[in-house]
Motif scaffolding. Structure first.
Motif, PDB file in Angstrom:
ATOM      1  N   THR A  11       0.853  -1.196   0.000  1.00 13.85           N
ATOM      2  CA  THR A  11       0.000   0.000   0.000  1.00 13.85           C
ATOM      3  C   THR A  11       0.886   1.243   0.000  1.00 13.85           C
ATOM      4  OG1 THR A  11      -0.032   0.299   2.399  1.00 13.85           O
ATOM      5  CG2 THR A  11      -1.659  -1.224   1.462  1.00 13.85           C
ATOM      6  N   ARG A  12       0.257   2.415  -0.105  1.00  9.81           N
ATOM      7  CA  ARG A  12       1.055   3.647  -0.076  1.00  9.81           C
ATOM      8  C   ARG A  12       1.676   3.877   1.293  1.00  9.81           C
ATOM      9  NH1 ARG A  12      -2.878   8.310   1.145  1.00  9.81           N
ATOM     10  NH2 ARG A  12      -4.916   7.299   1.135  1.00  9.81           N
ATOM     11  N   TRP A  13       1.190   3.128   2.304  1.00 11.70           N
ATOM     12  CA  TRP A  13       1.790   3.255   3.637  1.00 11.70           C
ATOM     13  C   TRP A  13       2.894   2.230   3.865  1.00 11.70           C
ATOM     14  CZ3 TRP A  13      -3.769   2.677   3.414  1.00 11.70           C
ATOM     15  CH2 TRP A  13      -4.450   3.898   3.411  1.00 11.70           C
ATOM     16  N   GLY A  14       2.933   1.199   3.033  1.00 11.81           N
ATOM     17  CA  GLY A  14       3.934   0.151   3.200  1.00 11.81           C
ATOM     18  C   GLY A  14       3.315  -1.203   2.942  1.00 11.81           C
ATOM     19  N   PRO A  15       4.131  -2.256   3.097  1.00  6.90           N
ATOM     20  CA  PRO A  15       3.631  -3.607   2.834  1.00  6.90           C
ATOM     21  C   PRO A  15       2.635  -4.038   3.916  1.00  6.90           C
ATOM     22  CG  PRO A  15       5.863  -3.691   3.712  1.00  6.90           C
ATOM     23  CD  PRO A  15       5.535  -2.238   3.519  1.00  6.90           C
ATOM     24  N   THR A  16       1.586  -4.708   3.510  1.00  4.28           N
ATOM     25  CA  THR A  16       0.616  -5.214   4.484  1.00  4.28           C
ATOM     26  C   THR A  16       0.191  -6.616   4.088  1.00  4.28           C
ATOM     27  OG1 THR A  16      -1.408  -4.538   3.313  1.00  4.28           O
ATOM     28  CG2 THR A  16      -0.380  -2.885   4.728  1.00  4.28           C
ATOM     29  N   LEU A  17      -0.451  -7.272   5.047  1.00  2.00           N
ATOM     30  CA  LEU A  17      -1.150  -8.520   4.754  1.00  2.00           C
ATOM     31  C   LEU A  17      -2.627  -8.168   4.877  1.00  2.00           C
ATOM     32  CD1 LEU A  17      -0.751 -11.663   4.400  1.00  2.00           C
ATOM     33  CD2 LEU A  17      -1.163 -11.800   6.861  1.00  2.00           C
ATOM     34  N   ILE A  18      -3.384  -8.376   3.811  1.00  2.00           N
ATOM     35  CA  ILE A  18      -4.814  -8.043   3.872  1.00  2.00           C
ATOM     36  C   ILE A  18      -5.617  -9.327   4.041  1.00  2.00           C
ATOM     37  CG2 ILE A  18      -5.134  -8.064   1.339  1.00  2.00           C
ATOM     38  CD1 ILE A  18      -7.191  -5.772   1.735  1.00  2.00           C
ATOM     39  N   SER A  19      -6.607  -9.273   4.925  1.00  2.00           N
ATOM     40  CA  SER A  19      -7.486 -10.424   5.143  1.00  2.00           C
ATOM     41  C   SER A  19      -8.929  -9.969   5.016  1.00  2.00           C
ATOM     42  CB  SER A  19      -7.289 -11.013   6.544  1.00  2.00           C
ATOM     43  OG  SER A  19      -5.946 -11.363   6.733  1.00  2.00           O
ATOM     44  N   ALA A  20      -9.754 -10.845   4.462  1.00  2.00           N
ATOM     45  CA  ALA A  20     -11.182 -10.555   4.344  1.00  2.00           C
ATOM     46  C   ALA A  20     -11.961 -11.548   5.191  1.00  2.00           C
ATOM     47  CB  ALA A  20     -11.624 -10.643   2.884  1.00  2.00           C
ATOM     48  N   PHE A  21     -12.926 -11.030   5.937  1.00  2.00           N
ATOM     49  CA  PHE A  21     -13.776 -11.860   6.797  1.00  2.00           C
ATOM     50  C   PHE A  21     -15.228 -11.675   6.383  1.00  2.00           C
ATOM     51  CE2 PHE A  21      -9.991 -11.248   9.265  1.00  2.00           C
ATOM     52  CZ  PHE A  21      -9.844 -12.402  10.024  1.00  2.00           C
ATOM     53  N   GLY A  22     -15.990 -12.749   6.403  1.00  2.00           N
ATOM     54  CA  GLY A  22     -17.404 -12.640   6.067  1.00  2.00           C
ATOM     55  C   GLY A  22     -18.081 -13.982   6.235  1.00  2.00           C
ATOM     56  N   GLU A  23     -19.308 -14.050   5.752  1.00  2.00           N
ATOM     57  CA  GLU A  23     -20.102 -15.269   5.914  1.00  2.00           C
ATOM     58  C   GLU A  23     -19.829 -16.282   4.818  1.00  2.00           C
ATOM     59  OE1 GLU A  23     -21.654 -15.621   8.637  1.00  2.00           O
ATOM     60  OE2 GLU A  23     -21.503 -13.530   9.284  1.00  2.00           O
ATOM     61  N   LYS A  24     -19.641 -15.765   3.575  1.00  2.00           N
ATOM     62  CA  LYS A  24     -19.525 -16.690   2.444  1.00  2.00           C
ATOM     63  C   LYS A  24     -18.542 -16.150   1.410  1.00  2.00           C
ATOM     64  CE  LYS A  24     -23.685 -14.578   0.403  1.00  2.00           C
ATOM     65  NZ  LYS A  24     -23.683 -13.385   1.239  1.00  2.00           N
ATOM     66  N   GLU A  25     -18.109 -17.041   0.524  1.00  2.00           N
ATOM     67  CA  GLU A  25     -17.082 -16.686  -0.455  1.00  2.00           C
ATOM     68  C   GLU A  25     -17.495 -15.524  -1.356  1.00  2.00           C
ATOM     69  OE1 GLU A  25     -14.026 -18.086  -0.380  1.00  2.00           O
ATOM     70  OE2 GLU A  25     -14.740 -19.243   1.351  1.00  2.00           O
ATOM     71  N   THR A  26     -18.802 -15.389  -1.586  1.00  2.00           N
ATOM     72  CA  THR A  26     -19.291 -14.326  -2.470  1.00  2.00           C
ATOM     73  C   THR A  26     -19.644 -13.045  -1.702  1.00  2.00           C
ATOM     74  OG1 THR A  26     -21.476 -15.326  -2.258  1.00  2.00           O
ATOM     75  CG2 THR A  26     -20.222 -15.886  -4.230  1.00  2.00           C
ATOM     76  N   GLU A  27     -19.174 -12.970  -0.470  1.00  2.00           N
ATOM     77  CA  GLU A  27     -19.433 -11.806   0.392  1.00  2.00           C
ATOM     78  C   GLU A  27     -19.209 -10.495  -0.376  1.00  2.00           C
ATOM     79  OE1 GLU A  27     -20.104 -12.274   3.978  1.00  2.00           O
ATOM     80  OE2 GLU A  27     -20.805 -10.244   3.582  1.00  2.00           O
ATOM     81  N   VAL A  28     -20.209  -9.639  -0.381  1.00  2.00           N
ATOM     82  CA  VAL A  28     -20.101  -8.363  -1.086  1.00  2.00           C
ATOM     83  C   VAL A  28     -19.403  -7.306  -0.221  1.00  2.00           C
ATOM     84  CG1 VAL A  28     -21.374  -6.545  -2.295  1.00  2.00           C
ATOM     85  CG2 VAL A  28     -22.245  -8.880  -2.297  1.00  2.00           C
ATOM     86  N   CYS A  29     -19.677  -7.341   1.077  1.00  2.00           N
ATOM     87  CA  CYS A  29     -19.100  -6.354   1.990  1.00  2.00           C
ATOM     88  C   CYS A  29     -18.294  -7.028   3.094  1.00  2.00           C
ATOM     89  CB  CYS A  29     -20.208  -5.507   2.608  1.00  2.00           C
ATOM     90  SG  CYS A  29     -20.600  -4.041   1.665  1.00  2.00           S
ATOM     91  N   PRO A  30     -17.163  -7.664   2.752  1.00  2.00           N
ATOM     92  CA  PRO A  30     -16.381  -8.317   3.800  1.00  2.00           C
ATOM     93  C   PRO A  30     -15.736  -7.284   4.726  1.00  2.00           C
ATOM     94  CG  PRO A  30     -15.152  -8.299   1.754  1.00  2.00           C
ATOM     95  CD  PRO A  30     -16.510  -7.724   1.438  1.00  2.00           C
ATOM     96  N   TYR A  31     -15.591  -7.616   6.007  1.00  2.00           N
ATOM     97  CA  TYR A  31     -14.743  -6.824   6.882  1.00  2.00           C
ATOM     98  C   TYR A  31     -13.301  -7.081   6.439  1.00  2.00           C
ATOM     99  CZ  TYR A  31     -18.050  -5.128  10.425  1.00  2.00           C
ATOM    100  OH  TYR A  31     -19.042  -4.447  11.097  1.00  2.00           O
ATOM    101  N   LEU A  32     -12.488  -6.039   6.469  1.00  2.00           N
ATOM    102  CA  LEU A  32     -11.115  -6.194   6.004  1.00  2.00           C
ATOM    103  C   LEU A  32     -10.136  -5.898   7.138  1.00  2.00           C
ATOM    104  CD1 LEU A  32     -11.618  -4.290   2.653  1.00  2.00           C
ATOM    105  CD2 LEU A  32     -11.342  -6.770   2.915  1.00  2.00           C
ATOM    106  N   VAL A  33      -9.015  -6.593   7.097  1.00  2.00           N
ATOM    107  CA  VAL A  33      -7.948  -6.309   8.052  1.00  2.00           C
ATOM    108  C   VAL A  33      -6.672  -6.030   7.282  1.00  2.00           C
ATOM    109  CG1 VAL A  33      -6.493  -7.272   9.873  1.00  2.00           C
ATOM    110  CG2 VAL A  33      -8.944  -7.736   9.870  1.00  2.00           C
ATOM    111  N   LEU A  34      -6.034  -4.914   7.598  1.00  2.00           N
ATOM    112  CA  LEU A  34      -4.696  -4.648   7.072  1.00  2.00           C
ATOM    113  C   LEU A  34      -3.735  -4.865   8.224  1.00  2.00           C
ATOM    114  CD1 LEU A  34      -4.693  -1.361   4.921  1.00  2.00           C
ATOM    115  CD2 LEU A  34      -4.660  -3.725   4.119  1.00  2.00           C
ATOM    116  N   GLN A  35      -2.845  -5.837   8.046  1.00  2.00           N
ATOM    117  CA  GLN A  35      -1.856  -6.112   9.089  1.00  2.00           C
ATOM    118  C   GLN A  35      -0.509  -5.539   8.673  1.00  2.00           C
ATOM    119  OE1 GLN A  35      -1.477 -10.271  10.178  1.00  2.00           O
ATOM    120  NE2 GLN A  35       0.620  -9.918  10.906  1.00  2.00           N
TER     121      GLN A  35
END
Ligand SMILES: [Zn+2]
Length: 196
Positions: A11-35
């Motif tokens: 990212t423009r802030w530096g390297p991250t690990l991004i994770s998506a959380f949700g109910e199903k694989e086709t989740e439209v609005c997953p919660y995201l985590v930038l680590q």
């Protein structure tokens, strides 16, 4: 809710690990985590819980300070390590369209709280169960929380997390958002230091 995917994301802030959380694989609005960096659970973890604000985060809207807060938190996270949880609770939970309707009412003279009430919504509809799920997933218990919002601190404490430190995320106010920030401070109890 479950972890759907994790992958590296520069990212423009530096390297991250991004994770998506949700109910199903086709989740439209997953919660995201930038680590940012490795998570060291032997120390309190620096955490920003950022509620989605499409207009502020993506378009740099000056009606609120969300875009600036996102930028400030990610810069600090990139320096110190920690995680950003991107909570998909647009417009304090009322959704983007209703938020824009509230903006229209604000143009007619209402403040952000009055506008939500006029539309038939409570001022605050955000909940933190999903955030708690994500923190548990990472094994995070002791938190240095980047926030100005006492309600967020209370919600996480009530969910069993230790907020060992609050780190203010103070964005600059400007002509367009100063009234909004005053409402946040005076009506919603946010801890903001504003020039009068
Ligand atoms: Zn915003």
């Amino acid at each position: 809710m479950k972890l759907l995917v994790s992958t590296s994301l520069p990212t423009r802030w530096g390297p991250t690990l991004i994770s998506a959380f949700g109910e199903k694989e086709t989740e439209v609005c997953p919660y995201l985590v930038l680590q940012f960096g490795e998570i060291d659970l032997s120390h309190p973890v620096l955490v920003r819980v950022h509620s989605e604000c499409f207009t502020g985060d993506v378009f740099g809207s000056r009606k609120c300070e969300c875009g600036d807060q996102l930028d400030l938190s990610c810069r600090q996270l990139a320096e110190e390590g920690g995680i950003l949880i991107y909570a998909r609770q647009e417009g304090r939970g009322i959704g983007l369209v209703n938020k824009l309707k509230a903006y229209r009412l604000q143009d007619q003279g209402m403040d952000t709280a009055q506008a939500n009430t006029e539309l038939g919504f409570p001022v605050e509809m955000r909940t933190y169960e999903k955030v708690a799920f994500i923190l548990d997933h990472f094994g995070i218990k002791d938190i240095r929380l980047m926030t100005n919002n006492p309600e967020k601190i209370k919600a996480l404490k009530d969910s069993g997390f230790n907020i060992v430190e609050r780190i203010p995320v103070q964005a600059e106010s400007c002509t367009f958002n100063v009234e909004y920030l005053k409402t946040k401070r005076d009506v919603m109890g946010h801890l903001l230091d504003l020039e009068e």
